[in-house]
Design an enzyme around this catalytic site. Sequence first.
Site, short mmCIF file in Angstrom:
data_model
loop_
_atom_site.label_atom_id
_atom_site.label_comp_id
_atom_site.label_asym_id
_atom_site.label_seq_id
_atom_site.Cartn_x
_atom_site.Cartn_y
_atom_site.Cartn_z
CD GLN A 67 4.25 3.26 10.93
OE1 GLN A 67 3.40 3.38 10.05
NE2 GLN A 67 4.13 2.40 11.92
CB CYS A 97 1.79 -1.75 6.34
SG CYS A 97 0.50 -1.35 5.16
#
Length: 321
Positions: A67, A97
Amino acid sequence: MAILPDNRTLSAPLAGISDPVYCSWALRYGAGLVFSGMVCAEGIRRRSAKTLALLDFPENIRPLGIQLFDDDPSAVFEAAQYVEGLGVDLIDINLGCPAKKVFRKGAGVQLMGDPKAAEAVVKAAVSAVSIPVSAKIRTGINDAEAFREVIPRLADAGATFITLHARTRKQALSGSADWSKIAEAVEISPVPIVGNGDVASADGALSMIRETGCAAVMIGRGSLGNPWVFAEVSGALTGGEIPLPPSDEQRLSACARYVAELGDFYGDDRAGKIARKHVGWFTKGMADARKIRAKAYSMDKASEIVEFLSNFQTEKEQHAG
Ligand SMILES: Cc1cc2nc3c(=O)[nH]c(=O)nc-3n(C[C@H](O)[C@H](O)[C@H](O)COP(=O)(O)O)c2cc1C
């Protein structure tokens, strides 16, 4: 390319946790696809040693998605090429995030507020590599709206599937995930949607799939100290056997093996520190949890913790006898 596994069971990217040891356990217990934690694309471009260390996955940890997070398409382009060169199976782009450090940069969930920028970042990765590229998003920043506009754009950009963690940035990890948003995403998305948020059991996975129609489930916190969850979920989703929950003895001996593998990977001293949180998770709910943790947390080396955990059960049985 069909990258989503037949058993529809994915482990989540977990920064600071989903390292090669975690991923190897997830795969062994039945996860069909595993992910690294988020890695900064700019850090890869600069060849920062600390960043590159996060990509150090042995070749047997497959299928593996790495990722990336960044707001700069050119950094993502270069990082994606570098990562493809490592022979991994998938690149995932982080658009979820909520950490301040990532958010301030305009990356992570901040991209949910700028669908054009989100599209550009995913497009950069897709144009850089021939392996599939996926994206992981939240429902939005302050309210659960943005996913409706972002999903079609990411699909246009070439995302092979999209994982939706059904919370907003504002929620971070609090409250419950709103699975109705996953159902809505499934309705509007031209590409498969992976559901994520609060699945920690076979029943949870079955409910999420039934309620949302998602193509697969991704499990994060429910797997901490509990790799068995992957066997349970995989069993449930393939109509196979759902194993019984592990006994305390099995959990302790698994924990000892986990810490030993941390030692092999990180070295005895560094692994000793990393091991603490895993000991905490593996012993959750055990009658002796407090005793075990107090002792293990006082130790510096992984090998000491392994020895202590391995002996704990034997000594207990001897005392009982
Ligand atoms: C300690 C921790 C680290 C995480 N790191 C990442 C990350 O690097 N990338 C990401 O996309 N999500 C990250 N997440 C979010 C998880 O992947 C997942 O979306 C979230 O925990 C909800 O799923 P769960 O209810 O199954 O845990 C992290 C979550 C936790 C608790």
